[in-house]
Structures are given as C-alpha cells and as structure tokens.
Design a protein around this motif. Structure first.
Motif, PDB file in Angstrom:
ATOM      1  N   PHE A 236       0.818  -1.208   0.000  1.00  0.00           N
ATOM      2  CA  PHE A 236       0.000   0.000   0.000  1.00  0.00           C
ATOM      3  C   PHE A 236       0.858   1.266   0.000  1.00  0.00           C
ATOM      4  CE2 PHE A 236      -3.539  -2.594   2.233  1.00  0.00           C
ATOM      5  CZ  PHE A 236      -4.083  -2.967   1.011  1.00  0.00           C
ATOM      6  N   THR A 237       1.952   1.282   0.755  1.00  0.00           N
ATOM      7  CA  THR A 237       2.789   2.489   0.780  1.00  0.00           C
ATOM      8  C   THR A 237       3.547   2.661  -0.537  1.00  0.00           C
ATOM      9  OG1 THR A 237       4.563   1.276   1.917  1.00  0.00           O
ATOM     10  CG2 THR A 237       3.040   2.539   3.289  1.00  0.00           C
ATOM     11  N   SER A 238       3.966   1.569  -1.153  1.00  0.00           N
ATOM     12  CA  SER A 238       4.666   1.673  -2.438  1.00  0.00           C
ATOM     13  C   SER A 238       3.733   2.184  -3.529  1.00  0.00           C
ATOM     14  CB  SER A 238       5.243   0.313  -2.848  1.00  0.00           C
ATOM     15  OG  SER A 238       6.233  -0.116  -1.943  1.00  0.00           O
ATOM     16  N   GLY A 306      -5.245   4.279  -2.348  1.00  0.00           N
ATOM     17  CA  GLY A 306      -6.214   4.583  -3.393  1.00  0.00           C
ATOM     18  C   GLY A 306      -7.076   3.399  -3.783  1.00  0.00           C
ATOM     19  N   ILE A 307      -7.198   2.417  -2.894  1.00  0.00           N
ATOM     20  CA  ILE A 307      -8.007   1.232  -3.145  1.00  0.00           C
ATOM     21  C   ILE A 307      -9.177   1.234  -2.174  1.00  0.00           C
ATOM     22  CG2 ILE A 307      -8.076  -1.293  -3.010  1.00  0.00           C
ATOM     23  CD1 ILE A 307      -5.158  -1.301  -3.920  1.00  0.00           C
ATOM     24  N   ASP A 308     -10.403   1.243  -2.714  1.00  0.00           N
ATOM     25  CA  ASP A 308     -11.582   1.249  -1.860  1.00  0.00           C
ATOM     26  C   ASP A 308     -12.006  -0.182  -1.556  1.00  0.00           C
ATOM     27  OD1 ASP A 308     -13.487   2.453  -0.327  1.00  0.00           O
ATOM     28  OD2 ASP A 308     -14.452   3.529  -1.982  1.00  0.00           O
ATOM     29  N   SER A 309     -12.670  -0.360  -0.442  1.00  0.00           N
ATOM     30  CA  SER A 309     -13.153  -1.678  -0.054  1.00  0.00           C
ATOM     31  C   SER A 309     -14.304  -1.515   0.922  1.00  0.00           C
ATOM     32  CB  SER A 309     -12.040  -2.512   0.599  1.00  0.00           C
ATOM     33  OG  SER A 309     -12.572  -3.697   1.175  1.00  0.00           O
ATOM     34  N   GLU A 310     -15.493  -1.891   0.489  1.00  0.00           N
ATOM     35  CA  GLU A 310     -16.663  -1.790   1.362  1.00  0.00           C
ATOM     36  C   GLU A 310     -16.546  -2.740   2.539  1.00  0.00           C
ATOM     37  OE1 GLU A 310     -19.774   0.169   2.693  1.00  0.00           O
ATOM     38  OE2 GLU A 310     -18.839   0.623   0.757  1.00  0.00           O
ATOM     39  N   LYS A 311     -15.955  -3.914   2.307  1.00  0.00           N
ATOM     40  CA  LYS A 311     -15.808  -4.871   3.406  1.00  0.00           C
ATOM     41  C   LYS A 311     -14.840  -4.364   4.470  1.00  0.00           C
ATOM     42  CE  LYS A 311     -17.101  -9.091   0.942  1.00  0.00           C
ATOM     43  NZ  LYS A 311     -16.696 -10.452   0.502  1.00  0.00           N
ATOM     44  N   MET A 312     -13.746  -3.717   4.038  1.00  0.00           N
ATOM     45  CA  MET A 312     -12.824  -3.146   5.024  1.00  0.00           C
ATOM     46  C   MET A 312     -13.478  -1.959   5.745  1.00  0.00           C
ATOM     47  SD  MET A 312     -10.235  -5.113   5.140  1.00  0.00           S
ATOM     48  CE  MET A 312      -9.506  -4.164   6.464  1.00  0.00           C
ATOM     49  N   LEU A 313     -14.325  -1.225   5.025  1.00  0.00           N
ATOM     50  CA  LEU A 313     -15.016  -0.102   5.658  1.00  0.00           C
ATOM     51  C   LEU A 313     -15.980  -0.615   6.735  1.00  0.00           C
ATOM     52  CD1 LEU A 313     -14.960   2.985   5.354  1.00  0.00           C
ATOM     53  CD2 LEU A 313     -16.960   2.795   3.864  1.00  0.00           C
ATOM     54  N   ASP A 314     -16.665  -1.720   6.452  1.00  0.00           N
ATOM     55  CA  ASP A 314     -17.534  -2.319   7.467  1.00  0.00           C
ATOM     56  C   ASP A 314     -16.718  -2.763   8.685  1.00  0.00           C
ATOM     57  OD1 ASP A 314     -19.796  -1.938   5.948  1.00  0.00           O
ATOM     58  OD2 ASP A 314     -19.813  -3.966   5.107  1.00  0.00           O
ATOM     59  N   ARG A 315     -15.561  -3.369   8.420  1.00  0.00           N
ATOM     60  CA  ARG A 315     -14.682  -3.768   9.523  1.00  0.00           C
ATOM     61  C   ARG A 315     -14.258  -2.555  10.346  1.00  0.00           C
ATOM     62  NH1 ARG A 315     -12.126  -8.469  10.437  1.00  0.00           N
ATOM     63  NH2 ARG A 315     -12.267 -10.149   8.891  1.00  0.00           N
ATOM     64  N   ILE A 350       0.871   6.449  13.981  1.00  0.00           N
ATOM     65  CA  ILE A 350       1.357   6.625  12.609  1.00  0.00           C
ATOM     66  C   ILE A 350       0.464   5.888  11.610  1.00  0.00           C
ATOM     67  CG2 ILE A 350       3.038   4.779  13.021  1.00  0.00           C
ATOM     68  CD1 ILE A 350       4.701   5.781  10.764  1.00  0.00           C
ATOM     69  N   ILE A 351       0.065   4.662  11.928  1.00  0.00           N
ATOM     70  CA  ILE A 351      -0.805   3.914  11.024  1.00  0.00           C
ATOM     71  C   ILE A 351      -2.180   4.564  10.978  1.00  0.00           C
ATOM     72  CG2 ILE A 351      -1.865   1.697  10.508  1.00  0.00           C
ATOM     73  CD1 ILE A 351       1.119   1.628  10.111  1.00  0.00           C
ATOM     74  N   ASN A 352      -2.684   4.988  12.140  1.00  0.00           N
ATOM     75  CA  ASN A 352      -3.974   5.675  12.159  1.00  0.00           C
ATOM     76  C   ASN A 352      -3.976   6.879  11.232  1.00  0.00           C
ATOM     77  OD1 ASN A 352      -4.753   3.828  14.072  1.00  0.00           O
ATOM     78  ND2 ASN A 352      -5.180   5.307  15.689  1.00  0.00           N
ATOM     79  N   MET A 353      -2.896   7.659  11.248  1.00  0.00           N
ATOM     80  CA  MET A 353      -2.836   8.834  10.388  1.00  0.00           C
ATOM     81  C   MET A 353      -2.901   8.450   8.919  1.00  0.00           C
ATOM     82  SD  MET A 353      -0.005  11.915  10.087  1.00  0.00           S
ATOM     83  CE  MET A 353       1.237  10.878   9.301  1.00  0.00           C
ATOM     84  N   MET A 354      -2.144   7.448   8.517  1.00  0.00           N
ATOM     85  CA  MET A 354      -2.152   7.065   7.107  1.00  0.00           C
ATOM     86  C   MET A 354      -3.497   6.491   6.692  1.00  0.00           C
ATOM     87  SD  MET A 354       1.743   5.815   6.247  1.00  0.00           S
ATOM     88  CE  MET A 354       2.075   4.801   7.679  1.00  0.00           C
ATOM     89  N   VAL A 355      -4.117   5.721   7.579  1.00  0.00           N
ATOM     90  CA  VAL A 355      -5.469   5.235   7.290  1.00  0.00           C
ATOM     91  C   VAL A 355      -6.427   6.418   7.176  1.00  0.00           C
ATOM     92  CG1 VAL A 355      -7.410   3.880   8.166  1.00  0.00           C
ATOM     93  CG2 VAL A 355      -5.080   2.990   8.380  1.00  0.00           C
ATOM     94  N   GLY A 356      -6.313   7.361   8.107  1.00  0.00           N
ATOM     95  CA  GLY A 356      -7.199   8.520   8.097  1.00  0.00           C
ATOM     96  C   GLY A 356      -7.027   9.390   6.870  1.00  0.00           C
ATOM     97  N   ILE A 357      -5.784   9.611   6.454  1.00  0.00           N
ATOM     98  CA  ILE A 357      -5.521  10.375   5.229  1.00  0.00           C
ATOM     99  C   ILE A 357      -6.166   9.673   4.036  1.00  0.00           C
ATOM    100  CG2 ILE A 357      -3.691  10.973   3.583  1.00  0.00           C
ATOM    101  CD1 ILE A 357      -1.916  11.600   6.040  1.00  0.00           C
ATOM    102  N   GLY A 358      -6.011   8.353   3.972  1.00  0.00           N
ATOM    103  CA  GLY A 358      -6.601   7.599   2.870  1.00  0.00           C
ATOM    104  C   GLY A 358      -8.111   7.663   2.866  1.00  0.00           C
ATOM    105  N   LEU A 359      -8.715   7.494   4.030  1.00  0.00           N
ATOM    106  CA  LEU A 359     -10.172   7.590   4.129  1.00  0.00           C
ATOM    107  C   LEU A 359     -10.670   8.939   3.633  1.00  0.00           C
ATOM    108  CD1 LEU A 359     -10.648   6.004   7.663  1.00  0.00           C
ATOM    109  CD2 LEU A 359     -11.657   5.093   5.556  1.00  0.00           C
ATOM    110  N   ASN A 360     -10.006   9.990   4.073  1.00  0.00           N
ATOM    111  CA  ASN A 360     -10.413  11.334   3.660  1.00  0.00           C
ATOM    112  C   ASN A 360     -10.244  11.529   2.161  1.00  0.00           C
ATOM    113  OD1 ASN A 360     -11.340  13.951   4.855  1.00  0.00           O
ATOM    114  ND2 ASN A 360      -9.533  14.683   3.758  1.00  0.00           N
ATOM    115  N   ASP A 361      -9.127  11.056   1.618  1.00  0.00           N
ATOM    116  CA  ASP A 361      -8.871  11.178   0.177  1.00  0.00           C
ATOM    117  C   ASP A 361      -9.962  10.505  -0.645  1.00  0.00           C
ATOM    118  OD1 ASP A 361      -6.525  12.530   0.676  1.00  0.00           O
ATOM    119  OD2 ASP A 361      -5.202  10.838   0.213  1.00  0.00           O
ATOM    120  N   MET A 362     -10.491   9.404  -0.133  1.00  0.00           N
ATOM    121  CA  MET A 362     -11.461   8.617  -0.891  1.00  0.00           C
ATOM    122  C   MET A 362     -12.908   8.925  -0.519  1.00  0.00           C
ATOM    123  SD  MET A 362      -9.561   5.048  -1.687  1.00  0.00           S
ATOM    124  CE  MET A 362     -10.424   5.010  -3.275  1.00  0.00           C
TER     125      MET A 362
END
Length: 415
Positions: A236-238, A306-315, A350-362
């Motif tokens: 994901f980071t690459s 930049g990859i969306d996932s409804e199942k991960m969002l439910d999790r 640190i992981i929370n921030m990257m997850v949060g940035i991604g959520l906001n971007d999408m």
C-alpha cells in the motif's frame, strides 16, 4: 493518565529535543539513530512550524541512499554502543554506515504533502529530491515484487511492524539455532513484555547474518533469504508513493517514464492481497503462497493506496464502535491478540494517520474524522508514547516519541 495542558507546544518540543542536527531520532535511548519512515513522518511534523527543517530531514535521509537506489532503514550517523545491532553487525558499504534493508517507502508521499503546504519555498527542494525518490521507487519495483505485483518484505524490520502475527508461520520455519550469542539493548530501555520475544529476535539476527553473508546482493538474496512475504504495509505504501511521484512529476514538469505502468502493476499486486476467506487484506508468503490469516492495522491502509473496499469499511466501522482506542495492530477477536506487545495488538498513531488520510482522500470523511478524533483524544490523554494499549489507552514502548508528536501536529491534534 498524562493529560497535557498544551500538547501543541509539547509536540514541537519533542521534535526539537530529538533533533540531532539534520536528522531526528525516534526517542532518546531506545532508538538513537535515523530511521527511514520515522524520519519521513518527523519531516511532516516539522513542516507545521519549520518548513526548512522539514526538507533538511528528508535530504539527510536520502544522503544515505545507496548507488543502486536503495534507501536503508537505519542510518548510523554517530556511534552509539547502546544500540544493537549496530553498523558492525550489518556490514554495509553505503555512503553512510547503515542497515541493509529498507522500510515502507513513504518519503515521497510526505515530500508531496510538505511541498503542498508551501509550494514556493519547497519547489527547489522537492525538485532536487525527486530523482532520488524515483530511484528508490525503481529499486522497489526491481527487487521487491512477487509474481503478482505485491511488494514483499525480506525482514520483519522492513515493514516497521516487527513482530506482527503476519510473520509467525514464515519465521517458525527459519532455523536460528546457529545465530550465536548477542546482547539485546531494547529491553534495557523498556519493559520486555512490550517487546518482541527472544524467539523472534533470534530470527531477526539470523536474517541479518544471511544478508551480510550475501554481501547484501539482492539477486543472491532472492534465493538465499527464507523470509519473503508480500505485505499490505509495503504494497500500500509503495503504491501510494508511486501515485505521489506521478503527481509531482506532472506538477513540476519532470519526466518520470513508466510510472503509470508501475501504478497499474502495483495496484494489481495490492488487490492480490485480498484474502477472501478472511474477508480482509492479508500477508502472503511469497515462497509458499500461504496466507498469514492476519487482520492487522496495515489491512486498513488500502485507502491510503487509493483502493476502496466496502468490506474493510464495514470492519473499520465495527472497530471504531467497539475498540476504545482504535486501530489495534491486530484484531482483538483473533487468537494471537496481545494488547501491549508491540505490533501484536497495540494502537499506533502513525498507522492511524495514514489510514485517516486515505479515508479522507477517498471520500469517507465521517470515518476519517472519527479516527482522527479518537487518535487525538488518545494522545492528549496519555501522552506522546510510541504506542498504546487499545483497550485501556495506557502508553507503552518509548516515551517522548517523535512520530507520535508529528502525527499530533499534522493530523490528530487538528479540529
């Protein structure tokens, strides 16, 4: 509980106190050198109050880049006998004494964010760094992809998630009986119950020995290294870094041939890490094809890529509703969960921030804000620790931690 009266000021002071003149250590004692992805996050924190210092952090990191494009996970700028394994154990020949492995390549992503805060001041700096960042990306593409395009780790330390359950099956197959005697230093600084076990550490050192015996030749290590795991963190980071490099090349008018094709390949590789039976992104042993069967906090970094996932969002929604201080580094409902042992349960800002940035971007702004607010509440209540117990919030690992302070300044402390 360590309620802070002025967390903004304390966070800035932590960055300044951990500054060693051009680079920042993660924390005094436990981590006395420059770590790769820690440094990229530190730069993001510095950019909130000292843009010039932010660029210097990244420039110092890339001053240790090897001639083949690799950027090591540790740069040993000054000798410190209190740390093991030091440069004498690694036996590397880069421009600065270093380790022989990488860490998640987030520097390009953070460089873009810093540049976007002040394009005028940052343009010359980001232009100068761009070829080095692109060279590292190309090194990853050449040496770290499995046959499906997922990015592999060749040592648990590369991912930053040292003792995550993701690696257990692969690590168990490694014979470390001949690793020899060594003296750990980490457990002299923090509670050993918060750190990886001796079983893990023997194998960490064994993998370093294999790398050194191979003279860190990547072609040799493709067959000599028993640890090669396709991993969500690296994948994901690459992918995110490749997207950011493409955006920078377009904005700055710099040629970067092949990035579009690389992004397509990396995206296919990242999607290949979906474990349908588990219902989550997962790690996969590149030698055996075996799944780790691990839902980690890295599984939620899909949006960052930049990859969306409804199942991960439910999790995620379930986690936000049920875990007091999310996101745990390993799912609390899984059998190996340990609330305080490093990457086997604790929450990492640190992981929370990257997850949060991604959520906001999408466009998942509600979940992004929930995660930011919960992370901010955790830090403001319990301090700038390395990581936290997700059930009680209690701090663990090192204190006065650089990247937790940087995460506060850039993301978690913003209302």
């Amino acid at each position: 509980m360590n309620q802070q009266t002025n967390p903004d000021r304390e966070a800035r002071n932590i960055l300044i106190a951990n500054d060693r003149g051009g680079y920042t250590i993660p924390t005094e004692g436990l981590y006395p050198y420059q770590w790769n992805w820690d440094s990229a996050i530190a730069a993001l924190g510095f950019a909130e109050f000292d843009n010039d210092r932010a660029w210097t952090e990244l420039e110092t990191l890339f001053s240790g880049q090897w001639s083949d494009g690799m950027v090591p996970h540790i740069l040993f700028h000054k000798s410190d006998p209190g740390y093991f394994p030091g440069p004498d154990v690694w036996g590397c020949n880069g421009p600065i004494p270093s380790s022989g492995i990488i860490q998640p390549p987030i520097a390009a992503t953070m460089a873009r964010r810093i540049w976007e805060k002040d394009r005028t001041v940052g343009e010359a700096r980001v232009r100068a760094l761009f070829p080095a960042m692109l060279a590292w990306h190309r090194w990853v593409m050449k040496w770290r992809l499995d046959d499906r395009g997922a990015v592999c780790t060749t040592h648990p330390w590369e991912t930053g998630r040292d003792n995550a359950p993701d690696w257990d099956n692969t690590m168990a197959r490694i014979d470390a009986s001949d690793v020899g005697e060594y003296q750990r230093r980490d457990t002299s600084h923090v509670n050993s119950e918060d750190r990886p076990t001796k079983f893990d550490y023997d194998r960490y050192i064994k993998l370093v020995q294999i790398g050194r015996q191979s003279n860190w030749d990547q072609q040799t290590l493709l067959s000599a290294n028993p640890f090669r795991v396709a991993d969500p963190t690296m994948s994901f980071t690459s992918l995110r870094a490749a997207r950011d490099l493409l955006a920078l090349s377009a904005a700055l008018g710099i040629e970067a041939d092949g990035l579009e094709d690389d992004i397509a390949r990396l995206e296919a590789g990242a999607l290949s890490l979906w474990n349908d039976d588990l219902g989550s992104f997962d790690s996969r042993d590149a030698h055996s094809g075996e799944w780790s069967e691990s839902v980690s906090n890295a599984s939620y970094m899909c949006w960052f890529a930049g990859i969306d996932s409804e199942k991960m969002l439910d999790r995620l929604r379930h986690t936000l509703d049920t875990v007091p201080y999310p996101i745990p580094s390993y799912d609390p409902d899984m059998p190996k969960f340990d609330a305080r042992r490093y990457w086997r349960g604790p929450t990492w800002a640190i992981i929370n921030m990257m997850v949060g940035i991604g959520l906001n971007d999408m466009g998942h702004t509600k979940e992004a804000e929930q995660l930011r607010a919960k992370t901010g509440d955790l830090i403001s209540a319990y301090g700038f620790a390395e990581y936290f117990d997700p059930t009680t919030g209690s701090p663990a690992g090192g204190n006065a931690f650089t990247w937790t302070a940087a995460v506060w300044l850039h993301w978690a402390g913003r209302n």
